[in-house]
Write an enzyme that holds these catalytic residues in place. Sequence first.
Site, PDB file in Angstrom:
ATOM      1  N   LYS A  84      55.414 -66.267 -15.981  1.00 34.47           N
ATOM      2  CA  LYS A  84      54.030 -65.895 -15.262  1.00 34.47           C
ATOM      3  C   LYS A  84      53.307 -67.365 -16.079  1.00 34.47           C
ATOM      4  O   LYS A  84      53.261 -67.532 -17.326  1.00 34.47           O
ATOM      5  CB  LYS A  84      53.361 -64.743 -15.636  1.00 34.47           C
ATOM      6  CG  LYS A  84      52.119 -64.641 -15.092  1.00 34.47           C
ATOM      7  CD  LYS A  84      51.346 -63.153 -15.441  1.00 34.47           C
ATOM      8  CE  LYS A  84      50.102 -62.939 -14.806  1.00 34.47           C
ATOM      9  NZ  LYS A  84      49.345 -61.585 -15.279  1.00 34.47           N
ATOM     10  N   SER A 159      47.137 -59.128 -11.350  1.00 32.09           N
ATOM     11  CA  SER A 159      47.081 -60.656 -11.184  1.00 32.09           C
ATOM     12  C   SER A 159      48.591 -60.948 -11.121  1.00 32.09           C
ATOM     13  O   SER A 159      48.688 -62.422 -10.920  1.00 32.09           O
ATOM     14  CB  SER A 159      46.475 -61.100 -12.609  1.00 32.09           C
ATOM     15  OG  SER A 159      47.045 -60.848 -13.465  1.00 32.09           O
ATOM     16  N   SER A 183      48.079 -55.187 -14.378  1.00 33.68           N
ATOM     17  CA  SER A 183      48.507 -56.638 -13.441  1.00 33.68           C
ATOM     18  C   SER A 183      50.093 -56.785 -13.751  1.00 33.68           C
ATOM     19  O   SER A 183      50.580 -57.528 -12.923  1.00 33.68           O
ATOM     20  CB  SER A 183      48.145 -57.822 -14.387  1.00 33.68           C
ATOM     21  OG  SER A 183      46.547 -57.839 -14.042  1.00 33.68           O
TER      22      SER A 183
END
Length: 508
Positions: A84, A159, A183
């Site tokens: 990420k 997210s 998330s």
Amino acid sequence: MTNTTTDLTRATAAQLADLLAAGQVSSVEVTQAHLDRTTAVDEQVHAYLHVAGQSALAEAAEIDRRRAAGEPLHRLAGVPIAVKDVMTTVGMPTTCGSKMLEGWIPPYDATVVAQIKAAGLPILGKVNMDEFAMGSSTEHSAYGPTRNPWDLERIPGGSGGGSSAVVASFQAPLATGTDTGGSIRQPAAVTGSVGTKPTYGGVSRYGLVALASSLDQAGPCARTVLDTALLHEVMGGHDPRDSTSIDAPVPAVVEAAQRADIKGMKIGIVKELTGEGYQAGVSARFEESLQLLVDAGAEIVEVSCPNFRYALAAYYLILPSEASSNLAKFDAMRYGLRVPPTGIDHPSAEQVMAASRDAGFGDEVKRRIILGTYALSSGYYDAYYGTAQKVRRLIANDFDRAFETADVLVSPTAPTTAFRLGEQLDDPMAMYLNDVATIPANLAGVPGMSLPSGLADEDGLPTGLQILAPAMQDQSLYSVGAALEAALTDRWGGPLLDRAPDLTAKGA
């Protein structure tokens, strides 16, 4: 299994690890297969912000050399992974999905990244996210939205939508995520994948670009419970560079995922996280999953956590307040974007800062900074931020009481399946409500997991079941998750993701 590209990208991380250990395939072959898959489908999905093909293949070749030389290697050595874009990485950009950090190459690795490299997992690249992890749909990325592999007109969650989409579209067997209010778990739920938020402090935050320091937690994303456990074990552990890191061994998550024995366990249904507001198909799959847990020998009990109803309000005061403080460092003076204000010949530092932050931050980031700054301002601190922290304590107390009755708690992960791109973009409150079931775990610091529970009748899209456990008992998530996964996979006749559309058939 034959070593075709399709077979290698469809294999689980555990299966790939076994093939690598047996010498049936090389890490270079496995890594190249996933890079080829990305070339074929990521134009549609847009999971990656940066593909590190050359360095990934070099890392894979080094693992192959070490394996051939008989060196002892980690079980996952040679299995590729996506990271990420909120985690700092030497030699790769770290943008946090923001124009503010466009092109920034960090001088150091996050502890999680360093541990991944030490275990020998080639890093395929950096994946998309809502800007500075603010959002539930990955539509707030400055570089465009990621799309759900099940329906390219739907969101992949947020997210960490890039992390969930990259594993659900078979571009990587593993990915890292971060979970501040859901998330990791909410994206897993809407893409038919698995994601775990470890106990707060169980995985180092050093090198994670902070959103809300008391809530942020890195964790693993994968397609199976065992794969998630294997990555959890790599990521976890004490880090003296993180003052909140727990000085204790990583819980026995891999052993729990392989044992999957839940006979006699008490599983609590959280009354406040079911019923009104949940899509009918989500609730139906949840009820079916409960019956499978009973069939596996567990006892279902109902628990009440009355203060959970205030979790969303408390969270959206605590998070913006901490975000306002954390994002103050993006001031155009030290690093990141610098934009001179227009029409001013000799601007002051404050004017450059204002122009840069206006150009570098998106609307959602600005919204939360403004809200947080207001909540922390003189005369309002006690009324807003202070009160929210008191509610946080009440939520933690609810968890404590619930865990006196139940070994773990369960609920639907998200109230609905994936919504359409743009559907909630102009309605912040609707967007925030996607995290109603996941936020309490972050406020209390307890671990949580989401795994697929089936497809909703209304739209044929994935639903997720959330498991919550007491702090530092992460292994309980994996015992229950593995037992339920086995029962559901047997019912479906294979993994849920086998039912997802074939992206390569869409003319990629």
